[in-house]
Write a protein that holds these residues in place. Sequence first.
Motif, PDB file in Angstrom:
ATOM      1  N   GLY A  53       0.810  -1.214   0.000  1.00 28.19           N
ATOM      2  CA  GLY A  53       0.000   0.000   0.000  1.00 28.19           C
ATOM      3  C   GLY A  53       0.840   1.259   0.000  1.00 28.19           C
ATOM      4  N   LEU A  54       1.902   1.264   0.787  1.00 28.29           N
ATOM      5  CA  LEU A  54       2.767   2.437   0.851  1.00 28.29           C
ATOM      6  C   LEU A  54       3.546   2.629  -0.443  1.00 28.29           C
ATOM      7  CD1 LEU A  54       4.050   1.981   4.505  1.00 28.29           C
ATOM      8  CD2 LEU A  54       2.404   3.679   3.700  1.00 28.29           C
ATOM      9  N   ARG A  55       3.978   1.540  -1.053  1.00 29.93           N
ATOM     10  CA  ARG A  55       4.713   1.646  -2.311  1.00 29.93           C
ATOM     11  C   ARG A  55       3.833   2.147  -3.450  1.00 29.93           C
ATOM     12  NH1 ARG A  55       8.560  -3.828  -2.298  1.00 29.93           N
ATOM     13  NH2 ARG A  55      10.225  -2.922  -1.001  1.00 29.93           N
ATOM     14  N   LEU A  56       2.532   1.895  -3.340  1.00 27.26           N
ATOM     15  CA  LEU A  56       1.615   2.390  -4.369  1.00 27.26           C
ATOM     16  C   LEU A  56       1.382   3.893  -4.253  1.00 27.26           C
ATOM     17  CD1 LEU A  56      -1.072  -0.437  -4.527  1.00 27.26           C
ATOM     18  CD2 LEU A  56       0.470   0.260  -6.360  1.00 27.26           C
ATOM     19  N   GLY A  57       1.786   4.471  -3.121  1.00 25.59           N
ATOM     20  CA  GLY A  57       1.639   5.916  -2.966  1.00 25.59           C
ATOM     21  C   GLY A  57       0.783   6.357  -1.808  1.00 25.59           C
ATOM     22  N   ALA A  58       0.296   5.407  -1.004  1.00 26.90           N
ATOM     23  CA  ALA A  58      -0.476   5.802   0.179  1.00 26.90           C
ATOM     24  C   ALA A  58       0.425   6.535   1.157  1.00 26.90           C
ATOM     25  CB  ALA A  58      -1.084   4.569   0.848  1.00 26.90           C
TER      26      ALA A  58
END
Length: 255
Positions: A116-121
């Motif tokens: 999720g964080l790598r996707l930009g969250a």
Amino acid sequence: MNTMSSPANIAFQADNAHPETEGVSGKYRILLLEDDQQLAELIVRFLSDRECDVTYAASGSEFMRAVHHREYDLIIADVVLPDASGFQLLEQFRSQLSCPLIFLSALSSVDDQVAGLRLGANDYLVKPVDPHLLWAKIQAHLRTASSPAPSANGITFGPLSIDLVSRQAQVHEQPLPLTTNEFDLLQIFAEQPARLLSREYLFRRVIGREFDGLDRVIDMRVSRLRKKLEAIADGVAIQSIRGRGYSLNTVHSHS
């Protein structure tokens, strides 16, 4: 699915009686994507007590309509939805979103959180989450996303200064001869400097309706504004990322 007895719901029910409004100025516009209706109602009530204007979406399709309907200060999104994945939605819409996004999900593995964080969250919270923590995270991300050098009368970004009262702009104290449309566009960029703003987002802000994929008015206005900014060395410039959008950044000549 009966979720009324879940720890997350119980925590929110207990906390709704004690709203924390200290430090909150005005209303935050928050989009909540959550397919558990009972939990969503508790979160909406909890945030509304804290002077938030909450829009609720229960599915991916409702989320897409909500994103196109208005702008938000922050988005809270579940990952597992009846018709979509929160990860897929973020991947699809991230370039069009100019606000922080927090995933709130029962998926607790490190791999899910990292994905999720790598996707930009901007953050990933695991259910059940303590309401105090959720509220603190929301406030922290909204503070981070706020415009630099905030002022009721002006905006400053590097050598760029904008007077919102006289509607005049300067770079290194050199006046910028801007039209009304160019000033409005520059103000939008200056409010969110160094952040990628999609053509869709700019179109909604400037024109006031949804981008149809064909109208090139934003590209033309950005082009004219860019030329005026580039006329002053070591100032600010609008940089483009093909297929994604534009961002305002400081520049320095290399001699």
